[in-house]
Enzyme design. Structure first.
Site, PDB file in Angstrom:
ATOM      1  N   ASN A   4       9.732  -4.838   1.109  1.00 33.79           N
ATOM      2  CA  ASN A   4       8.312  -3.592   0.251  1.00 33.79           C
ATOM      3  C   ASN A   4       8.789  -2.095   1.091  1.00 33.79           C
ATOM      4  O   ASN A   4       9.094  -1.752  -0.331  1.00 33.79           O
ATOM      5  CB  ASN A   4       7.366  -4.430   0.205  1.00 33.79           C
ATOM      6  CG  ASN A   4       6.437  -4.577   1.724  1.00 33.79           C
ATOM      7  OD1 ASN A   4       7.340  -4.261   2.414  1.00 33.79           O
ATOM      8  ND2 ASN A   4       5.290  -4.513   1.178  1.00 33.79           N
TER       9      ASN A   4
ATOM     10  N   GLU B  34       1.182  -6.773  11.173  1.00 33.95           N
ATOM     11  CA  GLU B  34       0.385  -6.885   9.897  1.00 33.95           C
ATOM     12  C   GLU B  34       0.959  -7.750   9.303  1.00 33.95           C
ATOM     13  O   GLU B  34       2.083  -7.356   8.511  1.00 33.95           O
ATOM     14  CB  GLU B  34       0.873  -5.122  10.157  1.00 33.95           C
ATOM     15  CG  GLU B  34       0.452  -4.075   9.173  1.00 33.95           C
ATOM     16  CD  GLU B  34       1.248  -4.756   7.496  1.00 33.95           C
ATOM     17  OE1 GLU B  34       0.440  -5.293   7.027  1.00 33.95           O
ATOM     18  OE2 GLU B  34       1.522  -3.839   7.875  1.00 33.95           O
TER      19      GLU B  34
ATOM     20  N   CYS C 176       0.637  -4.666   0.469  1.00 31.41           N
ATOM     21  CA  CYS C 176      -0.022  -4.884   1.770  1.00 31.41           C
ATOM     22  C   CYS C 176      -1.101  -5.132   1.359  1.00 31.41           C
ATOM     23  O   CYS C 176      -2.524  -5.981   1.312  1.00 31.41           O
ATOM     24  CB  CYS C 176       0.722  -5.425   3.021  1.00 31.41           C
ATOM     25  SG  CYS C 176       0.508  -4.105   4.032  1.00 31.41           S
TER      26      CYS C 176
ATOM     27  N   GLU D 144      -1.294   0.113  14.046  1.00 35.06           N
ATOM     28  CA  GLU D 144       0.105   1.327  13.576  1.00 35.06           C
ATOM     29  C   GLU D 144      -0.139   1.809  13.615  1.00 35.06           C
ATOM     30  O   GLU D 144      -1.272   1.797  12.420  1.00 35.06           O
ATOM     31  CB  GLU D 144       1.062   0.313  13.413  1.00 35.06           C
ATOM     32  CG  GLU D 144       1.501  -1.205  13.680  1.00 35.06           C
ATOM     33  CD  GLU D 144       2.974  -2.149  12.558  1.00 35.06           C
ATOM     34  OE1 GLU D 144       2.731  -1.580  11.756  1.00 35.06           O
ATOM     35  OE2 GLU D 144       3.523  -2.018  13.522  1.00 35.06           O
TER      36      GLU D 144
END
Length: 499
Positions: free
Chosen positions: A163, A264, A298, A475
């Site tokens: 994505n 993640e 997300c 991150e």
């Protein structure tokens, strides 16, 4: 096998169709390849080598060999290379955006926005390279000093989704390279081309062969290749972005060798609109957050909760503004504001979620149909549902598509309970002008990132990561992200004399 690209690049050498290992373009040992199609048309325009688990060992060895030298490189030297990499990506961003649009389907303007966002990571971590710090302390025992030094962990692996393929690579790779680690990236089978370009530009920026390798795989071979990368004895760190079920499997692979891992994972993010909010502010934030890349993010708003006092008004405005701003079409068309979904299976999931909601009593107030007439490709129009309830699939699962369900709530206690009633906890958003409520929600909402009168807030300087089944580790952000690629070593020294 030649590429059959339906576009022209200013720098044609950027588009390569082989994997990139130790500074060279390579193929899989079997010679097998897999196709890459344009989601706007469903037509194949390139292919890449289909690596298997048996190909992994040589790639990891390349990264390990490069690490022996790179780990000792001066931090300023690493920083300069990151900045040169940043400049090279910027110099080629128009071509990179064009390829990104054709492999992911996102509109060209969104491809440019992703690249600009992604470059925040190369710039940020170039600065962080020289800011890795240990410490010295005086312990309780007399005549001693304790030193903590930070060192790169070793070969890192990045397993990234389709994505945001440029942003996810640079967020991981920039941190790893700044820390002194080497990295192997395995991009999604849908979007390998942009990752290959980034690796090629990294070598041009001065990173030695093997510091950043990229291997490509088909959807069929991805599980075995990912497992081989995770379990290889020379792999020391794995960073995965993707779904929660696959993240759990990655964690199991890494547990066997006690590999350090960052996950993640998925999000089922609530977006809460209170009666006292600035409706214009909430509406515009929701439109940008939800419809970007056709809802394939997300951190997108998956469940929209609107307080009863403004429910009808806000819903009407949401439908009107969506009709005004969304124009479906091929990403390459400058007039397009929403492109196709990246995969056909995403279309099927979106349709299943809509059908389930309608069967359970929801009403479609906009969209709801796949196919979108004569557009072809993997299109699903923006869809808005009203009268949502907690028992629907959209409530329980991450839709990852352009489907927005609007729920009515009575008060703060009720909506906090509903918002937290999920096993995921990536992000939550709320809009209110009540300062006391703002502090309560910041503490009471169960998510790793909270947007307060703010939609998408991801940036290189902000830690990114979730709670619960949305993963662990961070991150980006100050200190925390680069720490994921470092190990701490403690030295204790006994001194003689009076101190």
């Amino acid at each position: 096998m030649a590429n059959h690209a339906p576009f022209h690049l200013s720098n044609p050498s950027l588009l390569q169709n082989d994997a990139f290992v130790h500074g060279a373009w390579v193929t899989a040992a079997s010679g097998a390849r897999f196709d890459i199609d344009d989601p706007s048309t469903g037509q194949v325009f390139a292919s890449c080598p289909d690596f298997e688990a048996s190909d992994v060992g040589a790639v990891v060895q390349s990264s390990h060999t490069a690490f022996q030298t790179y780990r000792r490189e001066n931090p300023r030297s690493r920083a300069r290379k990151l900045l040169k990499w940043d400049r090279l990506i910027r110099a080629n961003k128009d071509d990179l955006a064009l390829i990104l649009t054709h492999e992911s389907g996102k509109p060209l303007c969104e491809a440019h926005a992703e690249i600009e966002y992604a470059l925040g990571f190369t710039w940020w971590f170039a600065g962080e390279a020289e800011r890795v710090r240990g410490n010295v302390s005086t312990p309780a025992a007399p005549g001693r000093r304790v030193f903590v030094v930070k060192q790169p962990i070793g070969v890192a692996v990045a397993l990234v989704p389709w994505n945001f393929p440029v942003a996810m690579i640079l967020r991981k790779a920039a941190a790893a390279l700044a820390a002194g680690c080497t990295m192997i990236a395995k991009p999604s089978p849908e979007t390998p081309l942009t990752c290959l370009i980034l690796a090629h530009l990294a070598v041009q920026a001065g990173f030695a062969p093997g510091v950043f390798n990229v291997i490509t795989t088909s959807l069929k071979n991805t599980p075995q290749v990912a497992e081989a990368l995770c379990k290889h004895p020379l792999t020391k760190k794995v960073s995965f972005t993707g779904s929660t079920p696959i993240g759990s499997l990655i964690a199991k692979h890494c547990a066997e060798g006690l590999k350090k891992v960052t996950l993640e994972l998925g999000g089922n993010c609530p977006f809460i609109v209170f009666n006292d909010c600035n409706q214009d502010q909430a509406l515009e934030a929701l439109l940008l957050l939800k419809w970007r890349h056709a809802g394939q993010a997300c951190v997108t708003a998956n469940r929209v909760y609107v307080q009863a006092g403004i429910y009808e008004e806000f819903l009407d405005r949401l439908v009107t503004r969506t009709k005004e701003m969304i124009r479906l079409g091929a990403g390459i068309d400058p007039a397009t504001t929403m492109g196709p979904l990246t995969t056909q299976r995403s279309v099927s999931k979106a349709k299943a979620h809509v059908d389930d909601a309608v069967l359970a009593g929801a009403k479609v107030v906009l969209g709801g149909d796949a196919g979108c007439g004569s557009l072809g490709g993997y299109f699903f129009g923006p869809t808005i549902l009203r009268d949502m309830t907690p028992d629907m699939l959209i409530t329980r699962e991450e839709t990852f598509g352009p489907v927005l369900g609007v729920y009515r709530f009575a008060d703060e206690d009720e909506v906090v309970r509903w918002a937290n009633d999920t096993d995921m906890g990536l992000a939550s958003y709320f809009f209110t002008k009540d300062v006391d409520r703002t502090w309560r929600l910041l503490e009471n909402l169960e998510a790793g990132m909270i947007g307060m009168n703010t939609g998408n807030a991801s940036a290189a300087e902000s830690p990114f990561g979730g709670l619960k089944l949305s993963g662990y580790g961070k991150e980006s952000g100050k200190d925390v992200a680069i720490e994921e690629y470092l190990v701490s070593k403690t030295g204790t020294m006994t001194l003689e004399g009076h101190f």
